[in-house]
Design a protein around this motif. Structure first.
Motif, PDB file in Angstrom:
ATOM      1  N   PHE A   1       7.384  -2.805   3.263  1.00  0.00           N
ATOM      2  CA  PHE A   1       7.737  -4.054   2.586  1.00  0.00           C
ATOM      3  C   PHE A   1       6.616  -5.071   2.726  1.00  0.00           C
ATOM      4  O   PHE A   1       6.214  -5.717   1.750  1.00  0.00           O
ATOM      5  N   GLU A   2       6.076  -5.223   3.931  1.00  0.00           N
ATOM      6  CA  GLU A   2       4.950  -6.150   4.097  1.00  0.00           C
ATOM      7  C   GLU A   2       3.777  -5.719   3.226  1.00  0.00           C
ATOM      8  O   GLU A   2       3.121  -6.549   2.583  1.00  0.00           O
ATOM      9  N   TYR A   3       3.510  -4.414   3.191  1.00  0.00           N
ATOM     10  CA  TYR A   3       2.393  -3.925   2.389  1.00  0.00           C
ATOM     11  C   TYR A   3       2.621  -4.186   0.908  1.00  0.00           C
ATOM     12  O   TYR A   3       1.684  -4.539   0.182  1.00  0.00           O
ATOM     13  N   PHE A   4       3.852  -4.048   0.450  1.00  0.00           N
ATOM     14  CA  PHE A   4       4.185  -4.374  -0.939  1.00  0.00           C
ATOM     15  C   PHE A   4       3.819  -5.817  -1.261  1.00  0.00           C
ATOM     16  O   PHE A   4       3.212  -6.109  -2.304  1.00  0.00           O
ATOM     17  N   LEU A   5       4.173  -6.752  -0.380  1.00  0.00           N
ATOM     18  CA  LEU A   5       3.860  -8.159  -0.610  1.00  0.00           C
ATOM     19  C   LEU A   5       2.349  -8.382  -0.699  1.00  0.00           C
ATOM     20  O   LEU A   5       1.873  -9.076  -1.610  1.00  0.00           O
ATOM     21  N   LEU A   6       1.607  -7.800   0.218  1.00  0.00           N
ATOM     22  CA  LEU A   6       0.169  -8.071   0.293  1.00  0.00           C
ATOM     23  C   LEU A   6      -0.632  -7.230  -0.697  1.00  0.00           C
ATOM     24  O   LEU A   6      -1.671  -7.687  -1.194  1.00  0.00           O
TER      25      LEU A   6
ATOM     26  N   ASN B   1      -8.153 -18.494  -1.927  1.00  0.00           N
ATOM     27  CA  ASN B   1      -8.023 -18.616  -0.467  1.00  0.00           C
ATOM     28  C   ASN B   1      -6.827 -17.818   0.044  1.00  0.00           C
ATOM     29  O   ASN B   1      -6.889 -17.193   1.116  1.00  0.00           O
ATOM     30  N   LEU B   2      -5.738 -17.856  -0.719  1.00  0.00           N
ATOM     31  CA  LEU B   2      -4.537 -17.099  -0.368  1.00  0.00           C
ATOM     32  C   LEU B   2      -4.852 -15.603  -0.290  1.00  0.00           C
ATOM     33  O   LEU B   2      -4.501 -14.923   0.678  1.00  0.00           O
ATOM     34  N   LYS B   3      -5.516 -15.081  -1.323  1.00  0.00           N
ATOM     35  CA  LYS B   3      -5.878 -13.663  -1.341  1.00  0.00           C
ATOM     36  C   LYS B   3      -6.798 -13.305  -0.173  1.00  0.00           C
ATOM     37  O   LYS B   3      -6.594 -12.298   0.513  1.00  0.00           O
ATOM     38  N   GLN B   4      -7.796 -14.130   0.035  1.00  0.00           N
ATOM     39  CA  GLN B   4      -8.772 -13.844   1.087  1.00  0.00           C
ATOM     40  C   GLN B   4      -8.143 -13.891   2.465  1.00  0.00           C
ATOM     41  O   GLN B   4      -8.485 -13.099   3.351  1.00  0.00           O
ATOM     42  N   PHE B   5      -7.212 -14.810   2.653  1.00  0.00           N
ATOM     43  CA  PHE B   5      -6.581 -14.968   3.960  1.00  0.00           C
ATOM     44  C   PHE B   5      -5.876 -13.694   4.399  1.00  0.00           C
ATOM     45  O   PHE B   5      -5.908 -13.322   5.586  1.00  0.00           O
ATOM     46  N   TYR B   6      -5.221 -13.007   3.458  1.00  0.00           N
ATOM     47  CA  TYR B   6      -4.441 -11.817   3.795  1.00  0.00           C
ATOM     48  C   TYR B   6      -5.200 -10.505   3.569  1.00  0.00           C
ATOM     49  O   TYR B   6      -4.632  -9.429   3.788  1.00  0.00           O
ATOM     50  N   ALA B   7      -6.450 -10.571   3.148  1.00  0.00           N
ATOM     51  CA  ALA B   7      -7.187  -9.347   2.797  1.00  0.00           C
ATOM     52  C   ALA B   7      -7.332  -8.409   3.990  1.00  0.00           C
ATOM     53  O   ALA B   7      -7.095  -7.190   3.865  1.00  0.00           O
ATOM     54  N   ASP B   8      -7.731  -8.935   5.142  1.00  0.00           N
ATOM     55  CA  ASP B   8      -7.909  -8.080   6.319  1.00  0.00           C
ATOM     56  C   ASP B   8      -6.584  -7.488   6.772  1.00  0.00           C
ATOM     57  O   ASP B   8      -6.528  -6.311   7.168  1.00  0.00           O
TER      58      ASP B   8
END
Length: 320
Positions: free
Chosen positions: A228-233, A275-282
């Motif tokens: 589920f977390e992976y689906f969100l990100l 910024n949102l995308k980059q924040f969660y990329a790692d």
């Protein structure tokens, strides 16, 4: 002047909110939601009418079920409570005033429902629904998020550490992995008889954070909580704008879920979509490499349970 400064400070941190909702049967979905922002506060809430418990159909509601009406009555009551401004300046326990508002709305809804097709059974309830509500308020130079809930809809925090629930399901189970296999019975939901409890948990936000409220149609049909977390990100990673992310969250859950699915999101301290995308990329890459790809390559229940135990301590970090 103080309120104006607080409102401006909140505005500087608050990036926005949105809702995505998918119905299994068009026009008959038993989920509902509320979403609003006013002054130095913002609100999201999701409500899942309990179709098994509340299957009675009511003449005055065009033969809709009690579950269908209950979720809408509860979401409307919470929205009206927020818009009335009662919460302003309050950082304490909100459960009693929210219980009073929702119980009153559900009771009035039952009284105006007219005759109903009566169903027998110990598990039948009048106007039953879950609730998962998140109120974010700015004060003392910080944002506090309070989760209020009943049933198995959830409030999550999604920050640099990953996805973690702020709410505990009202079931006898305490294992989110096993819940995906067993579908445990709910022990506490809103209903017109008023015999329910609202629980609460809260935290101070530190740094960029997404606050998520979701019915089980969004999180309850994956192989593991990690998925589920992976689906969100992963949907975020593949999107070029906030509107595209919302579209993917809406369309792609329909390939997974077996239920109505509703999710509301509030975003804080990201500034821009990039910024949102980059924040969660790692974090997205970590999830894929450590959990998702190994289970995709060779899935077994034993491997899934082992990886879940590794993921679990971080997942449950905010549960009391």
């Amino acid at each position: 002047m103080k309120n104006e400064k607080q409102s401006q400070a909140f505005h500087d941190i608050f990036d926005g909110q949105f809702v995505v909702s998918a119905e299994i049967a068009g026009g008959k979905g038993e989920d509902s939601f509320c979403c609003s922002r006013a002054g130095n506060a913002a609100l999201i809430g999701v409500f899942d009418g309990c179709g098994g418990l509340g299957a009675r159909q009511y003449d005055h509601y065009e033969k809709h079920t009690g579950a269908y009406i209950a979720s809408r009555l509860a979401s409307g009551a919470v929205y009206d409570w927020f818009r009335s401004g009662i919460h302003k300046g309050r950082h304490g326990d909100l459960t009693e005033e929210l219980r009073e508002r929702t119980a009153g709305a559900l009771l009035l809804g039952e009284q105006k429902g007219g005759s109903a097709l009566k169903l027998r059974g110990a598990m039948v309830r009048d106007f039953p629904t879950t609730a998962a509500i998140a109120l974010a308020e700015y004060g003392n130079r910080e944002i506090t998020v309070q989760a209020v809930w009943a049933g198995d809809s959830r409030v999550y925090i999604l920050n640099e550490n990953g996805l973690s629930p702020l709410s505990k399901d009202d079931t006898h189970s305490r294992d989110a992995f096993e819940d995906l296999r067993d579908d445990p019975v709910q022990t506490n939901v809103l209903s017109s008889d008023g015999r329910y409890t609202l629980h609460t948990n809260h935290m101070r936000l530190q740094g960029p954070t997404a606050v998520v409220a979701a019915t089980d149609g969004y999180f309850g049909y994956w192989r593991t909580p990690m998925h589920f977390e992976y689906f969100l990100l992963d949907t975020l990673r593949r999107s070029g704008s906030l509107s595209e992310w919302k579209e993917k969250l809406h369309s792609e859950i329909q390939d997974v879920t077996g239920d109505d699915a509703t999710m509301a999101v509030m975003l804080f301290s990201f500034g821009t979509f990039e910024n949102l995308k980059q924040f969660y990329a790692d974090r997205c890459r970590e999830l894929e490499q450590v959990y998702i790809q190994p289970l995709t390559d060779a899935y077994t229940e034993e491997k899934a349970r082992t990886l879940w135990q590794d993921y679990r301590s971080g997942y449950e970090r905010y549960l009391k």
